[in-house]
Every structure is written in C-alpha cells, then in structure tokens.
Design an enzyme around this catalytic site. Structure first.
Site, PDB file in Angstrom:
ATOM      1  N   GLU A  99       0.915  -1.292   0.089  1.00  0.00           N
ATOM      2  CA  GLU A  99      -0.023  -0.001   0.009  1.00  0.00           C
ATOM      3  C   GLU A  99       0.765   1.350   0.040  1.00  0.00           C
ATOM      4  O   GLU A  99       1.787   1.475   0.830  1.00  0.00           O
ATOM      5  CB  GLU A  99      -0.955   0.005   1.152  1.00  0.00           C
ATOM      6  CG  GLU A  99      -1.612   1.235   1.450  1.00  0.00           C
ATOM      7  CD  GLU A  99      -2.394   1.742   0.418  1.00  0.00           C
ATOM      8  OE1 GLU A  99      -2.481   3.152   0.225  1.00  0.00           O
ATOM      9  OE2 GLU A  99      -3.010   1.005  -0.384  1.00  0.00           O
ATOM     10  N   GLN A 100       0.500   2.136  -0.942  1.00  0.00           N
ATOM     11  CA  GLN A 100       1.535   3.438  -1.165  1.00  0.00           C
ATOM     12  C   GLN A 100       1.426   4.536   0.069  1.00  0.00           C
ATOM     13  O   GLN A 100       2.045   5.054   0.386  1.00  0.00           O
ATOM     14  CB  GLN A 100       1.192   4.056  -2.176  1.00  0.00           C
ATOM     15  CG  GLN A 100      -0.176   4.674  -2.477  1.00  0.00           C
ATOM     16  CD  GLN A 100      -0.292   5.403  -3.849  1.00  0.00           C
ATOM     17  OE1 GLN A 100       0.735   5.452  -4.620  1.00  0.00           O
ATOM     18  NE2 GLN A 100      -1.652   5.533  -3.955  1.00  0.00           N
ATOM     19  N   ARG A 121     -16.717   3.519   5.931  1.00  0.00           N
ATOM     20  CA  ARG A 121     -15.953   2.764   5.129  1.00  0.00           C
ATOM     21  C   ARG A 121     -14.528   2.551   6.102  1.00  0.00           C
ATOM     22  O   ARG A 121     -14.115   1.154   6.016  1.00  0.00           O
ATOM     23  CB  ARG A 121     -15.212   3.633   3.952  1.00  0.00           C
ATOM     24  CG  ARG A 121     -16.330   3.594   2.890  1.00  0.00           C
ATOM     25  CD  ARG A 121     -15.672   4.701   1.519  1.00  0.00           C
ATOM     26  NE  ARG A 121     -16.422   4.185   0.348  1.00  0.00           N
ATOM     27  CZ  ARG A 121     -16.322   3.215  -0.451  1.00  0.00           C
ATOM     28  NH1 ARG A 121     -15.432   2.465  -0.349  1.00  0.00           N
ATOM     29  NH2 ARG A 121     -17.116   3.380  -1.552  1.00  0.00           N
ATOM     30  N   TYR A 141     -28.408   7.934   4.868  1.00  0.00           N
ATOM     31  CA  TYR A 141     -28.567   6.758   5.839  1.00  0.00           C
ATOM     32  C   TYR A 141     -27.742   7.034   7.055  1.00  0.00           C
ATOM     33  O   TYR A 141     -26.745   7.659   6.762  1.00  0.00           O
ATOM     34  CB  TYR A 141     -28.495   5.771   5.201  1.00  0.00           C
ATOM     35  CG  TYR A 141     -27.161   5.372   4.514  1.00  0.00           C
ATOM     36  CD1 TYR A 141     -25.791   5.053   4.956  1.00  0.00           C
ATOM     37  CD2 TYR A 141     -27.253   5.273   2.935  1.00  0.00           C
ATOM     38  CE1 TYR A 141     -24.938   5.035   4.155  1.00  0.00           C
ATOM     39  CE2 TYR A 141     -25.987   5.418   2.242  1.00  0.00           C
ATOM     40  CZ  TYR A 141     -25.127   5.097   3.047  1.00  0.00           C
ATOM     41  OH  TYR A 141     -23.723   4.771   2.202  1.00  0.00           O
ATOM     42  N   ASP A 198     -12.264  -2.265  -8.254  1.00  0.00           N
ATOM     43  CA  ASP A 198     -12.420  -0.950  -9.215  1.00  0.00           C
ATOM     44  C   ASP A 198     -11.309  -1.027 -10.461  1.00  0.00           C
ATOM     45  O   ASP A 198     -11.537  -0.478 -11.365  1.00  0.00           O
ATOM     46  CB  ASP A 198     -12.349   0.467  -8.428  1.00  0.00           C
ATOM     47  CG  ASP A 198     -13.462   1.001  -7.635  1.00  0.00           C
ATOM     48  OD1 ASP A 198     -14.668  -0.037  -7.841  1.00  0.00           O
ATOM     49  OD2 ASP A 198     -13.464   1.800  -6.889  1.00  0.00           O
TER      50      ASP A 198
END
Length: 405
Positions: A38-39, A113, A219, A301
């Site tokens: 992970e960068q 998230r 929500y 993605d």
C-alpha cells in the site's frame, strides 16, 4: 500452462483498500500467504458511508469479521426507499427488518468505510501489510512479474493482483492504457453528526430522493452517530476525484433548489461538503495477463469500476476477493486455470452490474413528464427486494460459471 513454484504461489497485492485487504484475508483463510503493498503510510478510508448488502455480509461473516463490524454499523429496517424530489412521496421501499434475512440469510447494514476497512484488516496478519510502498513500475518482460517501488525495492511474484483502483497501474499492463473518462456527474458528500441531523434522516433507512438531473441519498452510519449524505448532480466540466476536494454549502444548496424543504435542513447541517467527480470505464473482456512463470490479474475498481447507484462497489470487490482466493487455492500449481475460472465466474456478473449501475443515472434523473410518471408507476408496482435478488443471493462458494452476461 503456468505453474507456481513451491507449495504455494508467491502473491503480491497492490492496494490496501477494501478489495486488496479482502483478497489478502480470503487467501490467508485458504492457507495461501500474500503480501499487500500500500502506497499510503497508514491504512485509512475516509469520508463516506456504504451499504453492506447480504452478498457482502455473508462473506464478512465467513471471514469472522461481521460481528465486529456490526458494532459500528446500523442494521437497516428499510432500504431503497425512493422518494419524489419535490414532496417526499414514497415511490418504493424494501422491507429489510425481517424479510431480507428470510430471503437471503443475512441482514443489510450501513457502515462507515473506515469501519469496514478495519474489520477486514483484522483478518490479515500484520506482517503481510507493507505500508509506504508506492509501485512505480510493473514489468512483464521476465519470467515472473516484477514490481519496482519508489524506495528502490524490487519484488518478484508468481501472481500480482492489481487492487489499485480506477487508475490502476496493473490495468495498464493488461490492456491498452487509457485514462478513465469523466462521466459528467459530480457528487457532494458529507457526514452529518446525529445531534445536528434532522430526525427524519436518522431512521434506520437508506433513502433516495430522485428528481430532474439529480438525486440525493442519506442513511445513518457509525452506530447512528452520523448520517451519511451523498448527492449527485450534472457537471459540464471535469471534477477532481480526490476525497479531500470540497465545495460550499451554497453550491450544494443551489443544485437542489426547489426540492423538498426538509432536504435544505439536512444539507445546511452538513458543514463543508466534499465534492468529487464520477469516472467511467467500459467492461473488460479479460482481467489477466501471463509471463512464462507468472501472472497478473485485476480486482475491484481496477477491473470493473461502477457507478455507486446500486451500492455494490465494495461488495463486488469483496466477492472478487473470495472467488480469486478460492480459485488459487483450488489450483495453486496451475495459475492459468485458476485465473481462467476467476474471470469466468466474475466478468459476466460485474459487467452486468456496471451496465445497470450506469443506466440507473438516467432512470433516477428523469425530468418530470410521461417517462417519469411511467417510472414511478413501475416503482410502486415492483417488489424491489425480489427484483434485486440475483445480486443479494450470490454466494461465491456455490456460484457456477454463467452462460451469458
């Protein structure tokens, strides 16, 4: 035939977001080690909520992390509650209180998230995550894929999994490199503290207000401590995709001028909203490429970016991770067979979701008139939970290769 070396293939995952960590978690569960590169210097997901539908919830339960997530989530009683833009008339709604579990074996939740990322990370060994690792080159001219990082490190692997988002470096090595296209839609986003949010927005419901050229979704998340607010509007000029870009409350309000007055109160409570653009890519026919003794493939993605209008982006990344891990575990010494099955199981489903998510923008944003009236009648007559059952009932462990998209 591509064969791995040793007892298990060496796997490098580029990207420590939801999809990349889910891939590492499912591989670890299957007894296949993998390293996440992970960068960023720290793992974080900022700025937005998401829907954890039954197809994602059952996989999180299988990883043993759902109970931890639920403590910081909200179990929905109502989902896909479509309301008319001008007066809030309910056009359609899904009863999720009991029927969702009866049909699909799991409830539907909303979550921040960051909480979902933390839950999945808990299923990945700490030593399997390498932070501050920005990949600057992926080379496929040797026996195995070779990664070069900004700090000078070079890593070879049997499999490189590109979970590095819509602007994926790995994708550019598999297909013709092209920038993602701006879709002509911008999104405003905000997390509204519950003590400032109007009472109607705090219900355990996912509500969508639809109207001419725009729609707005809200929500509760974070065990009800915040209300997630996201709204979509047309834009002629390209907008940044950064989570840190902002708009003004006045800009936000101007886009929804004339809408139900209750929404004005919610938007005003949002403080400084974020603003980002939606970008688009057409579905790919293949996700993988091979070297003489290795392979690269895509996930999430990087493979299939989709508009958020079916709330399935994160869920599809998690599904990808589960299928890819199982395919590799089933054929650890035949990577070609493993990735062929992965693509056969995943490409038709994700391409279909990309297509319908794209089309939802037109449906949600119809101007008032005969077509809108016909849409509203169709909403009122449909059973949305059953209509979307093909999404929610999917289980990678029992899925069969589709014969058509």
């Amino acid at each position: 035939m591509i064969r791995s070396r040793g007892d298990a293939p060496e796997i490098a995952i580029l990207g420590g977001g939801i999809g990349g960590l889910a891939a590492a978690a499912f591989l670890h569960r299957a007894g296949v080690p993998a390293t996440v590169y992970e960068q960023a210097p720290a793992l974080s997901e900022v700025g937005a909520g998401l829907v954890v539908a039954p197809n994602a919830a059952r996989l999180l339960r299988r990883l043993g992390v759902l109970d931890g997530l639920v403590r910081d989530a909200v179990r929905l009683e109502v989902g896909w509650e479509f309301r008319r833009w001008s007066d809030g008339t309910v056009l359609s709604a899904e009863d999720l209180s009991d029927r969702c579990e009866q049909l699909f074996g799991e409830h539907t939740y909303t979550a921040h998230r960051a909480h979902l990322l933390d839950a999945i990370r808990s299923a990945v060994p700490a030593e399997a995550i390498q932070l501050g690792s920005r990949c600057v080159e992926l080379a496929l001219d040797g026996s195995r894929p070779r990664l070069r990082f900004e700090d000078g490190r070079v890593v070879e692997a049997d499999i490189v999994i590109g979970a590095d988002g819509i602007h994926s470096v790995v994708r550019g090595a598999i297909t013709e490199p092209r920038p993602a296209a701006f879709a002509g839609i911008i999104a405003f986003r905000a997390l509204v503290p519950a003590d400032r949010a109007p009472e109607f927005s705090q219900r355990p419901a996912q509500t969508l207000w639809i109207g001419p050229g725009h729609h707005l979704v809200h929500y509760p998340v974070s065990a009800g401590r915040f209300v997630n607010l996201v709204a979509f509007a047309p834009a002629a000029e390209q907008s940044t995709e950064s989570w840190s870009a902002t708009a003004t409350v006045e800009e936000f309000l101007a886009e929804f001028e004339g809408w139900d007055p209750r929404l004005v109160d919610l938007i005003r409570a949002a403080g400084t909203p974020g603003r980002w653009g939606l970008f688009d890519r057409a579905p790919l026919e293949r996700w993988s490429a091979f070297t003489p003794s290795g392979a690269v493939t895509l996930l999430g993605d990087a493979a299939h970016p989709m508009f958020p209008f079916f709330a399935q982006g994160a869920a599809q990344s998690i599904e990808d991770a589960a299928v890819l891990a199982q395919s590799i575990a089933d054929s650890p010494h035949d990577l070609a067979a493993a990735l062929r099955r992965y693509e056969e199981l995943r490409i038709p489903r994700t391409a279909r979701l990309q297509e319908i998510s794209h089309g939802r923008a037109h449906i949600n944003h119809l101007p008032d008139g005969p077509e809108q009236e016909e849409r509203d009648r169709a909403f009122m007559e449909a059973d949305p939970l059953l209509a979307n059952g093909w999404i929610y009932e999917y289980d990678p462990e029992t899925a069969e290769v589709a014969t058509s998209p």
